[in-house]
Design a protein around this motif. Structure first.
Motif, PDB file in Angstrom:
ATOM      1  N   ASP A   9      -5.994 155.066  34.193  1.00  0.00           N
ATOM      2  CA  ASP A   9      -5.982 154.807  35.635  1.00  0.00           C
ATOM      3  C   ASP A   9      -4.556 154.882  36.188  1.00  0.00           C
ATOM      4  O   ASP A   9      -3.605 155.238  35.476  1.00  0.00           O
ATOM      5  CB  ASP A   9      -6.621 153.442  35.940  1.00  0.00           C
ATOM      6  CG  ASP A   9      -5.854 152.279  35.297  1.00  0.00           C
ATOM      7  OD1 ASP A   9      -4.694 152.479  34.870  1.00  0.00           O
ATOM      8  OD2 ASP A   9      -6.412 151.169  35.245  1.00  0.00           O
ATOM      9  N   HIS A  10      -4.397 154.541  37.472  1.00  0.00           N
ATOM     10  CA  HIS A  10      -3.091 154.679  38.132  1.00  0.00           C
ATOM     11  C   HIS A  10      -2.022 153.754  37.536  1.00  0.00           C
ATOM     12  O   HIS A  10      -0.823 153.997  37.676  1.00  0.00           O
ATOM     13  CB  HIS A  10      -3.241 154.393  39.621  1.00  0.00           C
ATOM     14  CG  HIS A  10      -3.665 152.985  39.937  1.00  0.00           C
ATOM     15  ND1 HIS A  10      -4.987 152.594  39.871  1.00  0.00           N
ATOM     16  CD2 HIS A  10      -2.949 151.891  40.289  1.00  0.00           C
ATOM     17  CE1 HIS A  10      -5.069 151.308  40.177  1.00  0.00           C
ATOM     18  NE2 HIS A  10      -3.849 150.858  40.437  1.00  0.00           N
ATOM     19  N   SER A  11      -2.457 152.696  36.854  1.00  0.00           N
ATOM     20  CA  SER A  11      -1.496 151.759  36.261  1.00  0.00           C
ATOM     21  C   SER A  11      -1.110 152.149  34.835  1.00  0.00           C
ATOM     22  O   SER A  11      -0.307 151.466  34.205  1.00  0.00           O
ATOM     23  CB  SER A  11      -2.074 150.342  36.263  1.00  0.00           C
ATOM     24  OG  SER A  11      -3.233 150.280  35.447  1.00  0.00           O
ATOM     25  N   GLY A  12      -1.698 153.235  34.331  1.00  0.00           N
ATOM     26  CA  GLY A  12      -1.375 153.690  32.991  1.00  0.00           C
ATOM     27  C   GLY A  12      -2.257 153.118  31.912  1.00  0.00           C
ATOM     28  O   GLY A  12      -2.017 153.359  30.726  1.00  0.00           O
ATOM     29  N   LYS A  13      -3.283 152.344  32.270  1.00  0.00           N
ATOM     30  CA  LYS A  13      -4.187 151.751  31.300  1.00  0.00           C
ATOM     31  C   LYS A  13      -5.496 152.541  31.257  1.00  0.00           C
ATOM     32  O   LYS A  13      -5.952 153.058  32.280  1.00  0.00           O
ATOM     33  CB  LYS A  13      -4.475 150.296  31.665  1.00  0.00           C
ATOM     34  CG  LYS A  13      -3.241 149.392  31.613  1.00  0.00           C
ATOM     35  CD  LYS A  13      -3.614 147.966  31.966  1.00  0.00           C
ATOM     36  CE  LYS A  13      -2.392 147.052  31.900  1.00  0.00           C
ATOM     37  NZ  LYS A  13      -2.733 145.646  32.246  1.00  0.00           N
ATOM     38  N   PRO A  14      -6.100 152.615  30.062  1.00  0.00           N
ATOM     39  CA  PRO A  14      -7.372 153.349  29.973  1.00  0.00           C
ATOM     40  C   PRO A  14      -8.493 152.611  30.695  1.00  0.00           C
ATOM     41  O   PRO A  14      -8.561 151.378  30.675  1.00  0.00           O
ATOM     42  CB  PRO A  14      -7.630 153.423  28.467  1.00  0.00           C
ATOM     43  CG  PRO A  14      -6.855 152.287  27.892  1.00  0.00           C
ATOM     44  CD  PRO A  14      -5.653 152.104  28.765  1.00  0.00           C
ATOM     45  N   ILE A  15      -9.333 153.359  31.322  1.00  0.00           N
ATOM     46  CA  ILE A  15     -10.494 152.780  32.008  1.00  0.00           C
ATOM     47  C   ILE A  15     -11.507 152.309  30.961  1.00  0.00           C
ATOM     48  O   ILE A  15     -11.771 153.007  29.981  1.00  0.00           O
ATOM     49  CB  ILE A  15     -11.146 153.826  32.940  1.00  0.00           C
ATOM     50  CG1 ILE A  15     -10.145 154.282  33.998  1.00  0.00           C
ATOM     51  CG2 ILE A  15     -12.405 153.278  33.596  1.00  0.00           C
ATOM     52  CD1 ILE A  15     -10.648 155.435  34.844  1.00  0.00           C
ATOM     53  N   SER A  16     -12.068 151.149  31.145  1.00  0.00           N
ATOM     54  CA  SER A  16     -13.036 150.632  30.194  1.00  0.00           C
ATOM     55  C   SER A  16     -14.346 151.413  30.285  1.00  0.00           C
ATOM     56  O   SER A  16     -14.847 151.696  31.380  1.00  0.00           O
ATOM     57  CB  SER A  16     -13.315 149.146  30.462  1.00  0.00           C
ATOM     58  OG  SER A  16     -14.351 148.676  29.614  1.00  0.00           O
ATOM     59  N   VAL A  17     -14.871 151.780  29.127  1.00  0.00           N
ATOM     60  CA  VAL A  17     -16.147 152.498  29.093  1.00  0.00           C
ATOM     61  C   VAL A  17     -17.228 151.645  28.420  1.00  0.00           C
ATOM     62  O   VAL A  17     -18.286 152.151  28.043  1.00  0.00           O
ATOM     63  CB  VAL A  17     -16.007 153.847  28.354  1.00  0.00           C
ATOM     64  CG1 VAL A  17     -15.107 154.785  29.126  1.00  0.00           C
ATOM     65  CG2 VAL A  17     -15.490 153.642  26.938  1.00  0.00           C
ATOM     66  N   ARG A  18     -16.971 150.390  28.272  1.00  0.00           N
ATOM     67  CA  ARG A  18     -17.967 149.512  27.664  1.00  0.00           C
ATOM     68  C   ARG A  18     -19.214 149.459  28.542  1.00  0.00           C
ATOM     69  O   ARG A  18     -19.143 149.361  29.763  1.00  0.00           O
ATOM     70  CB  ARG A  18     -17.405 148.101  27.484  1.00  0.00           C
ATOM     71  CG  ARG A  18     -18.335 147.165  26.703  1.00  0.00           C
ATOM     72  CD  ARG A  18     -17.682 145.816  26.479  1.00  0.00           C
ATOM     73  NE  ARG A  18     -18.540 144.934  25.706  1.00  0.00           N
ATOM     74  CZ  ARG A  18     -18.613 144.933  24.382  1.00  0.00           C
ATOM     75  NH1 ARG A  18     -17.857 145.759  23.679  1.00  0.00           N
ATOM     76  NH2 ARG A  18     -19.410 144.101  23.737  1.00  0.00           N
ATOM     77  N   ARG A  19     -20.379 149.568  27.905  1.00  0.00           N
ATOM     78  CA  ARG A  19     -21.681 149.504  28.571  1.00  0.00           C
ATOM     79  C   ARG A  19     -21.923 150.685  29.519  1.00  0.00           C
ATOM     80  O   ARG A  19     -22.756 150.605  30.418  1.00  0.00           O
ATOM     81  CB  ARG A  19     -21.839 148.200  29.344  1.00  0.00           C
ATOM     82  CG  ARG A  19     -21.853 146.943  28.481  1.00  0.00           C
ATOM     83  CD  ARG A  19     -23.133 146.821  27.675  1.00  0.00           C
ATOM     84  NE  ARG A  19     -24.324 146.798  28.519  1.00  0.00           N
ATOM     85  CZ  ARG A  19     -25.585 146.815  28.051  1.00  0.00           C
ATOM     86  NH1 ARG A  19     -25.781 146.890  26.744  1.00  0.00           N
ATOM     87  NH2 ARG A  19     -26.601 146.782  28.875  1.00  0.00           N
ATOM     88  N   LYS A  20     -21.209 151.789  29.310  1.00  0.00           N
ATOM     89  CA  LYS A  20     -21.512 152.990  30.093  1.00  0.00           C
ATOM     90  C   LYS A  20     -22.754 153.657  29.495  1.00  0.00           C
ATOM     91  O   LYS A  20     -22.906 153.740  28.264  1.00  0.00           O
ATOM     92  CB  LYS A  20     -20.342 153.975  30.065  1.00  0.00           C
ATOM     93  CG  LYS A  20     -19.105 153.495  30.813  1.00  0.00           C
ATOM     94  CD  LYS A  20     -19.376 153.434  32.308  1.00  0.00           C
ATOM     95  CE  LYS A  20     -18.124 153.027  33.066  1.00  0.00           C
ATOM     96  NZ  LYS A  20     -18.374 152.897  34.522  1.00  0.00           N
ATOM     97  N   PRO A  21     -23.677 154.150  30.309  1.00  0.00           N
ATOM     98  CA  PRO A  21     -24.911 154.757  29.781  1.00  0.00           C
ATOM     99  C   PRO A  21     -24.622 155.995  28.945  1.00  0.00           C
ATOM    100  O   PRO A  21     -23.690 156.744  29.217  1.00  0.00           O
ATOM    101  CB  PRO A  21     -25.698 155.124  31.045  1.00  0.00           C
ATOM    102  CG  PRO A  21     -25.107 154.304  32.136  1.00  0.00           C
ATOM    103  CD  PRO A  21     -23.670 154.112  31.782  1.00  0.00           C
ATOM    104  N   GLN A  22     -25.448 156.168  27.936  1.00  0.00           N
ATOM    105  CA  GLN A  22     -25.447 157.416  27.172  1.00  0.00           C
ATOM    106  C   GLN A  22     -26.835 158.023  27.303  1.00  0.00           C
ATOM    107  O   GLN A  22     -27.849 157.327  27.209  1.00  0.00           O
ATOM    108  CB  GLN A  22     -25.089 157.150  25.701  1.00  0.00           C
ATOM    109  CG  GLN A  22     -23.644 156.726  25.520  1.00  0.00           C
ATOM    110  CD  GLN A  22     -23.222 156.724  24.064  1.00  0.00           C
ATOM    111  OE1 GLN A  22     -23.858 157.312  23.200  1.00  0.00           O
ATOM    112  NE2 GLN A  22     -22.115 156.044  23.780  1.00  0.00           N
ATOM    113  N   TYR A  23     -26.849 159.332  27.516  1.00  0.00           N
ATOM    114  CA  TYR A  23     -28.091 160.026  27.862  1.00  0.00           C
ATOM    115  C   TYR A  23     -28.520 160.976  26.741  1.00  0.00           C
ATOM    116  O   TYR A  23     -27.723 161.350  25.883  1.00  0.00           O
ATOM    117  CB  TYR A  23     -27.906 160.812  29.157  1.00  0.00           C
ATOM    118  CG  TYR A  23     -27.446 159.979  30.330  1.00  0.00           C
ATOM    119  CD1 TYR A  23     -28.351 159.374  31.182  1.00  0.00           C
ATOM    120  CD2 TYR A  23     -26.087 159.790  30.568  1.00  0.00           C
ATOM    121  CE1 TYR A  23     -27.929 158.607  32.261  1.00  0.00           C
ATOM    122  CE2 TYR A  23     -25.651 159.026  31.638  1.00  0.00           C
ATOM    123  CZ  TYR A  23     -26.574 158.429  32.485  1.00  0.00           C
ATOM    124  OH  TYR A  23     -26.141 157.670  33.544  1.00  0.00           O
ATOM    125  N   ALA A  24     -29.800 161.353  26.783  1.00  0.00           N
ATOM    126  CA  ALA A  24     -30.352 162.267  25.783  1.00  0.00           C
ATOM    127  C   ALA A  24     -29.925 163.702  26.109  1.00  0.00           C
ATOM    128  O   ALA A  24     -30.326 164.239  27.138  1.00  0.00           O
ATOM    129  CB  ALA A  24     -31.882 162.165  25.768  1.00  0.00           C
TER     130      ALA A  24
END
Length: 295
Positions: A177-192
């Motif tokens: 992100d703009h602050s230099g930290k990675p965006i959290s992807v925890r609980r992001k959907p995964q699709y078939a």
């Protein structure tokens, strides 16, 4: 000074409306003596010109009538057939049709090449730093089969630090992100993922490595299946529609942070085994976006 062709001018009308009638003294008067445009001619001269033009009309329409009657009596071909029967017309029409077909073929071929070029952009092996949409990005840990003796196709294990490790898939984490930290992807959907459904989903758990994972086998492409590791929680076995949610990104198993570990396997009919390949960018994009890139 006298004129050789005097013009007789007659003044008619009252004080409010006066009209001058120009009357030619003889038929030999040059045309340059007549005023222009026609509406300024005297009444008798306008009638003379109108009658001269109109006298051709009966002859013209008479000819048209004779041709029409002859066509009916003699069964003359229609204008279209008559045009086609002219010498050289059919050859000319064939040349025009050939040119148009070539033009349409070139346009169709150009569109096909553009389409193939657009698909080739996505149907290629994943590379480091490939974008998978607005959230996920492929990191440095990509496909390392570790089959060479010199270990140049191996990777450092993120936990053990060993160089001789194989990494048979790709790791995708959140963008910075703009602050230099990675965006959290925890609980992001995964699709078939896949080209055509339904997608057979078999869930498993591997405490020492993959954590909660899923094996995804679509109807198409045939002989291809995918594996997703480190899901946030156990998924459910079953048959899912294409692009249906099958789980959520997590950090279970041997993992240092929430991320997507994605593998692609092809069935080898000679050995009867599933073999890992470098995942296709289009399918890696699909599993985290729920659609193929061009959809």
């Amino acid at each position: 000074m006298t004129s050789q062709h005097p013009i007789k001018i007659t003044i008619e009308g009252d004080a409010h409306s006066i009209r001058a009638a120009f009357t030619p003294p003889s038929p030999s008067l040059p045309a340059s003596y007549f005023p222009h445009p026609t509406h300024s001619l005297p009444l008798d001269s306008r009638h003379l010109i109108a009658n001269k033009r109109a006298k051709h009309h009966p002859i013209t329409w008479g000819c048209v009538g004779v041709i029409a009657v002859s066509a009916l009596i003699l069964n003359v071909p229609t204008v279209g057939n008559w045009w086609d029967s002219l010498p050289g017309v059919k050859q000319w029409q064939k040349q025009v049709a050939k040119v148009m077909n070539v033009k349409q073929s070139n346009q169709s071929q150009s569109f096909s090449l553009e389409k193939e070029s657009a698909l080739a952009k996505w149907f290629r092996p994943v590379k480091a730093h490939d974008s998978l949409g607005n959230v996920f990005m492929v990191r440095e840990r990509i496909y390392f089969p570790c089959l060479r003796k010199d270990k140049q196709d191996c990777t450092l294990h993120p936990v053990t630090g060993e160089r001789h490790s194989a990494h048979r898939g790709i790791d995708a984490a959140g963008r910075i992100d703009h602050s230099g930290k990675p965006i959290s992807v925890r609980r992001k959907p995964q699709y078939a993922p896949g080209l055509k459904g339904p997608v057979l989903v078999i869930c498993f758990e591997e405490k020492g490595g993959a954590g909660f994972g899923a094996i995804l086998t679509p109807q198409e492409p045939k002989g291809t299946r995918f594996r997703s590791f480190h899901l946030d929680e156990p998924c459910k076995d079953g048959t899912y529609p294409l692009n249906a949610v099958i789980g959520y990104t997590g950090s279970t198993g041997t993992s240092t942070a929430p991320h997507l570990h994605f593998e692609e396997q092809h069935y080898n009919s000679n050995t009867g085994k599933w073999e890992n390949v470098n995942p296709t960018l289009a399918y890696a994009f699909q599993i985290v976006n729920g659609r193929l890139p061009w959809q």
